[in-house]
Design a protein around this motif. Sequence first.
Motif, mmCIF file in Angstrom:
data_model
loop_
_atom_site.group_PDB
_atom_site.id
_atom_site.type_symbol
_atom_site.label_atom_id
_atom_site.label_comp_id
_atom_site.label_asym_id
_atom_site.label_seq_id
_atom_site.Cartn_x
_atom_site.Cartn_y
_atom_site.Cartn_z
ATOM 1 N N GLY A 56 -88.836 33.993 56.483
ATOM 2 C CA GLY A 56 -89.512 34.923 57.368
ATOM 3 C C GLY A 56 -90.968 34.613 57.628
ATOM 4 O O GLY A 56 -91.705 35.487 58.110
ATOM 5 N N ARG B 224 -91.009 37.403 67.332
ATOM 6 C CA ARG B 224 -89.578 37.722 67.358
ATOM 7 C C ARG B 224 -89.308 38.640 68.555
ATOM 8 O O ARG B 224 -89.168 39.857 68.442
ATOM 9 C CB ARG B 224 -89.144 38.410 66.071
ATOM 10 C CG ARG B 224 -89.614 37.773 64.780
ATOM 11 C CD ARG B 224 -89.124 36.355 64.575
ATOM 12 N NE ARG B 224 -89.183 35.996 63.161
ATOM 13 C CZ ARG B 224 -90.267 35.551 62.539
ATOM 14 N NH1 ARG B 224 -91.395 35.397 63.226
ATOM 15 N NH2 ARG B 224 -90.228 35.259 61.240
ATOM 16 N N SER B 225 -89.264 38.031 69.736
ATOM 17 C CA SER B 225 -89.029 38.775 70.954
ATOM 18 C C SER B 225 -88.306 37.856 71.952
ATOM 19 O O SER B 225 -88.700 36.692 72.102
ATOM 20 C CB SER B 225 -90.353 39.259 71.555
ATOM 21 O OG SER B 225 -90.146 40.025 72.713
ATOM 22 N N SER C 224 -91.027 41.149 57.170
ATOM 23 C CA SER C 224 -90.666 40.172 58.194
ATOM 24 C C SER C 224 -89.152 40.020 58.216
ATOM 25 O O SER C 224 -88.460 40.469 57.299
ATOM 26 C CB SER C 224 -91.341 38.813 57.952
ATOM 27 O OG SER C 224 -90.825 38.205 56.779
ATOM 28 N N TRP C 225 -88.640 39.387 59.264
ATOM 29 C CA TRP C 225 -87.207 39.111 59.334
ATOM 30 C C TRP C 225 -86.946 37.881 60.187
ATOM 31 O O TRP C 225 -87.776 37.460 60.994
ATOM 32 C CB TRP C 225 -86.425 40.311 59.882
ATOM 33 C CG TRP C 225 -86.872 40.894 61.196
ATOM 34 C CD1 TRP C 225 -87.652 42.012 61.378
ATOM 35 C CD2 TRP C 225 -86.578 40.406 62.520
ATOM 36 N NE1 TRP C 225 -87.863 42.243 62.718
ATOM 37 C CE2 TRP C 225 -87.197 41.284 63.445
ATOM 38 C CE3 TRP C 225 -85.854 39.323 63.020
ATOM 39 C CZ2 TRP C 225 -87.120 41.103 64.827
ATOM 40 C CZ3 TRP C 225 -85.757 39.144 64.405
ATOM 41 C CH2 TRP C 225 -86.398 40.028 65.288
ATOM 42 N N ASP C 226 -85.785 37.299 59.978
ATOM 43 C CA ASP C 226 -85.280 36.200 60.791
ATOM 44 C C ASP C 226 -83.928 36.614 61.356
ATOM 45 O O ASP C 226 -83.123 37.233 60.647
ATOM 46 C CB ASP C 226 -85.095 34.932 59.953
ATOM 47 C CG ASP C 226 -86.428 34.366 59.470
ATOM 48 O OD1 ASP C 226 -87.365 34.288 60.281
ATOM 49 O OD2 ASP C 226 -86.514 33.992 58.278
ATOM 50 N N PRO C 227 -83.636 36.291 62.616
ATOM 51 C CA PRO C 227 -82.338 36.656 63.185
ATOM 52 C C PRO C 227 -81.170 35.974 62.474
ATOM 53 O O PRO C 227 -80.040 36.449 62.517
ATOM 54 C CB PRO C 227 -82.446 36.207 64.640
ATOM 55 C CG PRO C 227 -83.528 35.175 64.643
ATOM 56 C CD PRO C 227 -84.487 35.585 63.586
ATOM 57 N N SER D 240 -92.234 32.325 59.726
ATOM 58 C CA SER D 240 -92.521 31.743 61.038
ATOM 59 C C SER D 240 -93.540 32.583 61.790
ATOM 60 O O SER D 240 -93.501 33.823 61.769
ATOM 61 C CB SER D 240 -91.229 31.645 61.864
ATOM 62 O OG SER D 240 -91.512 31.223 63.186
ATOM 63 N N ARG E 36 -85.922 41.144 70.685
ATOM 64 C CA ARG E 36 -85.347 41.505 69.397
ATOM 65 C C ARG E 36 -83.831 41.606 69.536
ATOM 66 O O ARG E 36 -83.325 42.418 70.297
ATOM 67 C CB ARG E 36 -85.922 42.849 68.950
ATOM 68 C CG ARG E 36 -85.513 43.300 67.567
ATOM 69 C CD ARG E 36 -86.251 44.604 67.251
ATOM 70 N NE ARG E 36 -86.006 45.012 65.887
ATOM 71 C CZ ARG E 36 -84.963 45.744 65.509
ATOM 72 N NH1 ARG E 36 -84.080 46.133 66.397
ATOM 73 N NH2 ARG E 36 -84.801 46.072 64.239
ATOM 74 N N TYR F 214 -93.902 41.017 65.855
ATOM 75 C CA TYR F 214 -92.710 41.871 65.960
ATOM 76 C C TYR F 214 -93.007 43.026 66.917
ATOM 77 O O TYR F 214 -93.018 44.195 66.533
ATOM 78 C CB TYR F 214 -92.317 42.410 64.582
ATOM 79 C CG TYR F 214 -92.048 41.323 63.588
ATOM 80 C CD1 TYR F 214 -90.788 40.740 63.466
ATOM 81 C CD2 TYR F 214 -93.070 40.838 62.746
ATOM 82 C CE1 TYR F 214 -90.548 39.720 62.549
ATOM 83 C CE2 TYR F 214 -92.834 39.824 61.840
ATOM 84 C CZ TYR F 214 -91.569 39.266 61.749
ATOM 85 O OH TYR F 214 -91.344 38.258 60.854
#
Length: 231
Positions: free
Chosen positions: A102, A108-109, A136-139, A104, A111, A223
């Motif tokens: 997470g 993240r758009s 944070s997150w990763d797809p 990067s 979403r 985000y």
Amino acid sequence: MPQLSAAAVLQLVLLLSALPAQYFISQWSGSTSAQRYHATTRLLRIWKEWRTSYFDGTAWMDWANQQMSNIQSFVGLGQDEHPPESLAIESMLYDNEEGYFGASKIARSPRPPYVFLRVGEVVMEEKGNMIGVVVSWDPEMRAPPEWVERVYSSSEGIKAENTPHYKVLFSGPGPSSLLVGYLPQTQLKRVSRTRPDIPTLENYFTHFDGERFVMQPWLKKLYPEDAFEDV
């Protein structure tokens, strides 16, 4: 009356003390995985000193090492033949230039609709019932191959690769200690109206609005859609 050797007496003492000792450890070490990990580490250090000075307790050490392994598996740091490599991967959980875990810096758009949790939300890790905050997150999973092999079996790894993963901060055993997890969406559950006391949250968020933490401007740029509720 038969005479007992010193070795036999020692074995008898260890057997009789096993259950009380386990009860003592469970009460002393705390209720969270992080607390149990650090308590077990301290216990192992003390035991190793005693063992070197007085006796050999192989069975007890095996048991203690197993308890440590159970806690370490939470972050994918189980027993390994290359400890420096494991420590290097652990440090990457906090930050890295490769974009793993997470980290990067790409926004993240848009979403993806299958990413259910948002940055700033309070979550529970369902295996250990630990409360944390998503930062944070990763797809889909982005992690070093060595980490994936350590945490997942081959079949689980293939499935997990296409699952959203979240970087979550948890409170450690001390007032200023921190535990970082990179967890799949399937292991996390949203928690409402709960404000955990976790160090460094002020680096990511401005305040808690009663439902979740509000992102700092720099984090909101990464985000942008996490700041809005789904319609």
